[in-house]
Design a protein around this motif. Structure first.
Motif, PDB file in Angstrom:
ATOM      1  N   UNK A 104       0.943  -1.104   0.144  1.00 43.28           N
ATOM      2  CA  UNK A 104       0.184  -0.088  -0.052  1.00 43.28           C
ATOM      3  C   UNK A 104       0.929   1.433   0.036  1.00 43.28           C
ATOM      4  N   UNK A 105       1.573   1.613  -1.178  1.00 42.38           N
ATOM      5  CA  UNK A 105       2.179   2.988  -1.266  1.00 42.38           C
ATOM      6  C   UNK A 105       1.686   4.164  -0.745  1.00 42.38           C
ATOM      7  N   UNK A 106       2.226   4.834   0.121  1.00 41.67           N
ATOM      8  CA  UNK A 106       1.691   6.211   0.600  1.00 41.67           C
ATOM      9  C   UNK A 106       1.036   5.989   1.973  1.00 41.67           C
ATOM     10  N   UNK A 107       0.755   4.512   2.171  1.00 39.23           N
ATOM     11  CA  UNK A 107      -0.273   4.456   3.528  1.00 39.23           C
ATOM     12  C   UNK A 107       0.541   3.646   4.539  1.00 39.23           C
ATOM     13  N   UNK A 108       1.818   3.081   4.078  1.00 38.85           N
ATOM     14  CA  UNK A 108       2.454   2.403   5.144  1.00 38.85           C
ATOM     15  C   UNK A 108       4.035   2.291   4.643  1.00 38.85           C
ATOM     16  N   UNK A 109       4.798   2.172   5.503  1.00 39.99           N
ATOM     17  CA  UNK A 109       6.251   2.281   5.319  1.00 39.99           C
ATOM     18  C   UNK A 109       6.896   0.939   5.241  1.00 39.99           C
ATOM     19  N   UNK A 110       7.561   0.554   4.269  1.00 33.69           N
ATOM     20  CA  UNK A 110       8.163  -0.631   4.150  1.00 33.69           C
ATOM     21  C   UNK A 110       9.869  -0.708   4.686  1.00 33.69           C
ATOM     22  N   UNK A 111      10.374   0.573   4.575  1.00 39.03           N
ATOM     23  CA  UNK A 111      11.853   0.650   4.905  1.00 39.03           C
ATOM     24  C   UNK A 111      12.228   2.261   4.746  1.00 39.03           C
ATOM     25  N   UNK A 112      13.388   2.374   5.283  1.00 38.94           N
ATOM     26  CA  UNK A 112      13.708   3.968   5.398  1.00 38.94           C
ATOM     27  C   UNK A 112      15.384   3.774   4.768  1.00 38.94           C
ATOM     28  N   UNK A 113      15.615   4.754   4.101  1.00 40.60           N
ATOM     29  CA  UNK A 113      17.122   5.089   3.676  1.00 40.60           C
ATOM     30  C   UNK A 113      17.569   6.506   4.046  1.00 40.60           C
ATOM     31  N   UNK A 114      18.837   6.820   4.090  1.00 38.19           N
ATOM     32  CA  UNK A 114      19.244   8.293   4.302  1.00 38.19           C
ATOM     33  C   UNK A 114      19.609   9.080   2.949  1.00 38.19           C
ATOM     34  N   UNK A 115      19.589  10.231   3.163  1.00 40.56           N
ATOM     35  CA  UNK A 115      19.987  11.095   1.542  1.00 40.56           C
ATOM     36  C   UNK A 115      21.368  10.427   1.163  1.00 40.56           C
ATOM     37  N   UNK A 116      22.053  10.207   2.193  1.00 39.10           N
ATOM     38  CA  UNK A 116      23.628   9.560   1.687  1.00 39.10           C
ATOM     39  C   UNK A 116      23.317   8.439   0.747  1.00 39.10           C
ATOM     40  N   UNK A 117      22.377   7.533   1.290  1.00 42.30           N
ATOM     41  CA  UNK A 117      22.065   6.311   0.404  1.00 42.30           C
ATOM     42  C   UNK A 117      21.556   6.871  -0.959  1.00 42.30           C
ATOM     43  N   UNK A 118      20.653   7.635  -0.946  1.00 40.89           N
ATOM     44  CA  UNK A 118      20.021   8.174  -1.979  1.00 40.89           C
ATOM     45  C   UNK A 118      20.868   8.477  -3.121  1.00 40.89           C
ATOM     46  N   UNK A 119      21.843   9.605  -2.470  1.00 43.94           N
ATOM     47  CA  UNK A 119      22.848   9.958  -3.536  1.00 43.94           C
ATOM     48  C   UNK A 119      23.899   9.097  -4.093  1.00 43.94           C
ATOM     49  N   UNK A 120      24.154   8.014  -3.372  1.00 48.64           N
ATOM     50  CA  UNK A 120      25.248   6.982  -3.770  1.00 48.64           C
ATOM     51  C   UNK A 120      24.427   6.033  -4.676  1.00 48.64           C
ATOM     52  N   UNK A 121      23.185   6.068  -4.807  1.00 49.46           N
ATOM     53  CA  UNK A 121      22.353   5.099  -5.847  1.00 49.46           C
ATOM     54  C   UNK A 121      22.241   5.928  -6.916  1.00 49.46           C
TER      55      UNK A 121
END
Length: 194
Positions: free
Chosen positions: A105-122
């Motif tokens: 259920x996107x937008x209704x529940x959170x499956x996991x979390x990442x940091x901004x650093x992870x986002x930048x590296x990806x």
């Protein structure tokens, strides 16, 4: 037109390849001649054993089983050009978040979390793929933010390891419950159609 000219024209026409590239995801180090890959390569006249050996050799530095979007361009002389992209963004985001699957259920529940650093590296990995060559780093990050939202991955500034470990344990219970519900629905549907 003389026979010699016709023969040259016929050879030139036969060399034109109208089929597009073969677009497929192949797990790193796991290319095999079995279906679906083998028949797809065979239809294009590519030596399947040589392709599998070549692909597995080129991906030996990548963790086995990692899905790799691959483009294979067959040439008229039975050779091929192999382009291997980095793993899909959703795969990299789920790996960074330490989860196996996204949310139901996107937008209704959170499956996991990442940091901004992870986002930048990806983003730094994904921007090297040919389709993303003209994107700026900001545009690539925005695309990844959209993908993360679809997977149910929240992007945070900082992440406490202990808190996140507890979150993942709680999430496992929810995922197991969802799998159980899906299985029950499948069984109910099978009973109705039987």
């Amino acid at each position: 037109m003389s026979k010699a000219v016709r023969r040259v024209v016929k050879k030139a026409v036969e060399k034109i390849n109208h089929s597009g590239p073969l677009r497929t995801d192949i797990p790193a180090q796991m290319a095999v001649a079995a279906p679906p890959l083998g028949p797809q390569l065979g239809q294009r006249g590519i030596n399947i054993a040589a392709f599998c050996k070549d692909f597995n050799e080129k991906t030996k530095h990548i963790k086995e089983g990692t899905p790799l979007p691959t483009r294979v361009y067959a040439k008229p002389d039975k050779t091929y050009e192999l382009i291997i992209h980095s793993p899909p963004a959703s795969f990299l985001l789920k790996q960074a978040a330490g989860i196996q699957r996204g949310t139901m259920f996107p937008g209704k529940e959170i499956a996991g979390k990442i940091t901004l650093k992870h986002l930048y590296e990806i983003a730094a990995i994904k921007i090297q793929d040919p389709p993303n060559a003209l994107l700026t780093m900001e545009q690539m990050c925005n695309l990844l933010i959209g993908t993360a939202r679809t997977c149910g991955i929240e992007i945070v500034k900082e992440l406490d390891a202990n808190e996140y470990g507890k979150f993942l344990e709680e999430r496992k219970v929810i995922v197991e419950q969802q799998k159980k519900e899906l299985q029950e629905k499948k069984e109910a549907k099978m009973l109705r159609t039987a």
